[in-house]
Design an enzyme around this catalytic site. Structure first.
Site: not given
Ligand code: GLU
Length: 418
Positions: A105-107
């Site tokens: 994931g990444k934000g």
């Protein structure tokens, strides 16, 4: 740069390049090229002067076949939906190539943190954490630091989550300060794996790292720690840079002194013990034994790649080389150790932090570093095995061959749903 590569398209191209060597059905490969979900948020935050500012935030959960989504949160004015999607995909294959039980994931938040006070940044971060709360958790999605975020932001996110959930849950986030449940060795972990990957690559190529000349583009956490640890291997770090430009000394820079100078003044430019100063582009095309891009995506595009004179490139940043540049470097027989292996130390020690949080038992720094070394060396050996066994064009394709196979095996082993 008007024709700058779209990082999400770069990721998809890298997957396709490797899938061509694998016996994974095209429909499964297609699944592995798209995020499962992307959350897009509007964050309304009160500034110190009482006005309201609206920020855009993202969290992409790319793939969870091998475990909870995992990956950092970036604060940068150039954050975009496609960048976050790409970075979340790179996390999937990074976790798979070092074989830790996570998806990717990444934000990110579109913000230049330099323009805001600490209390404003705290409100931005807590607002983001509040919005993310239903989607994250120690068994769901575990954020971490990335560009322009660190222990401070991670502590705020942990605290916000725990207060809203009315519980203690240190494993909801990694990269915390040790006093707040962080792991020994986490701050240095990304740079440490870059050093280990460089050492293994030189060993494989029968090149001597002692006395090797090194240039490092980017002097944030990853770049400055990699510089220090590579210098400790006996190499000669002749040039380092940040967004202000590059400093050069043919006899080698004192990497710790440059870091101290940057801490005091905000940049490497002006460092007194340098012989010359030049641009980032010039640094990237220097004739050195080892080049470490440690800044952002697309640092080396096709045009620049034609001018690269380094023998070995070890990627500390995520996605610093575009696919077109990669083809040129392969042609020129430049050895590139890809990001998903070289900078995997960060997420690997995040994994150790999460394990320690679950056990409520802290490891020594020595244990952290030993376990990290074992994982990076094993992953490098497996990459070389795939490279030789399938006669692959380069190490990046080899890393993806290993990683895609692992994700596809997990997907197929789980059976079909619904
Ligand atoms: N942001 C780092 C990366 O790109 C670390 C991620 C993590 O620790 O989860 O690998």
């Amino acid at each position: 740069m008007p024709d700058e590569a779209n990082p999400f398209e770069s990721l998809q191209e890298q997957i396709d390049d490797a899938a061509a060597y694998l016996d994974v059905p095209a429909d499964v490969v297609n699944r592995l090229k798209h995020p499962e979900r992307v959350l897009e948020l509007t964050l309304s935050v009160e500034l110190d002067d009482g006005t309201l500012e609206t920020f855009r935030g993202f969290r992409s959960q790319f793939n969870g076949d091998r475990g909870p989504y995992k990956g950092g949160i970036r604060y940068h004015p150039n954050v975009s939906r496609d960048e976050v999607k790409a970075l979340s995909g790179w996390m999937v294959y990074k976790c798979a190539v070092v074989d830790i039980p996570y998806g990717g994931g990444k934000g990110g938040i579109v913000i230049d943190p330099r323009g805001y006070s600490e209390s404003e940044l705290e409100r931005v971060t807590r607002t983001f954490a509040k919005e993310l709360r239903p989607f994250i958790g120690p068994d769901k999605d575990i954020p971490a630091p990335d560009v322009n975020t660190g222990q401070r932001e991670m502590n705020w996110i942990k605290d916000t989550y725990e207060k809203l959930e009315n519980t203690t849950a240190p494993g909801v986030i990694t990269g915390k300060s040790p006093a707040n449940g962080g792991s020994a060795g986490r701050v240095e972990a990304t740079g440490r794996s870059v050093m280990l990957a460089s050492r293994e690559a030189f060993d494989y190529l029968d090149k001597d790292v002692t006395g090797a000349t090194v240039a490092i583009q980017g002097y944030g956490n990853a770049g400055s720690v990699a510089a220090k640890l590579i210098e400790d291997l006996g190499a000669n770090v002749v040039a380092v840079s940040d967004s202000s430009g590059a400093v050069f000394h043919p006899g080698g820079l004192d990497t710790r002194a440059v870091k101290e100078f940057k801490r005091e003044t905000g940049s490497v430019s002006g460092y007194a013990d340098a012989e010359e100063e030049f641009s980032n582009e010039e640094l990237l095309t220097m004739d050195v034994d080892l080049l470490v891009p440690a800044a952002l995506e697309n640092a080396i595009d096709a045009e620049l790649a034609t001018q690269v004179e380094a023998d070995v490139i070890v990627e500390a940043a995520n996605g610093p080389i575009t696919p077109d540049a990669d083809d040129i470097l392969t042609e020129k027989e430049v050895t590139v150790v890809p990001d998903i292996l070289a900078n995997a130390g960060g997420v690997t020690v995040s994994y150790f932090e999460w394990v320690q949080n679950r056990q409520r038992f802290a490891w020594t720094e020595e244990r952290v570093n030993d376990e990290l070394e074992r994982i990076v060396v094993d992953a490098f050996d497996r990459l070389v095995e795939a490279y030789e066994e399938h006669d692959l064009p380069n190490f990046r394709t080899a890393a993806y061959v290993v990683a895609i196979q692992r994700v596809a095996d997990a997907y197929r082993g789980a059976g079909s749903w619904p």
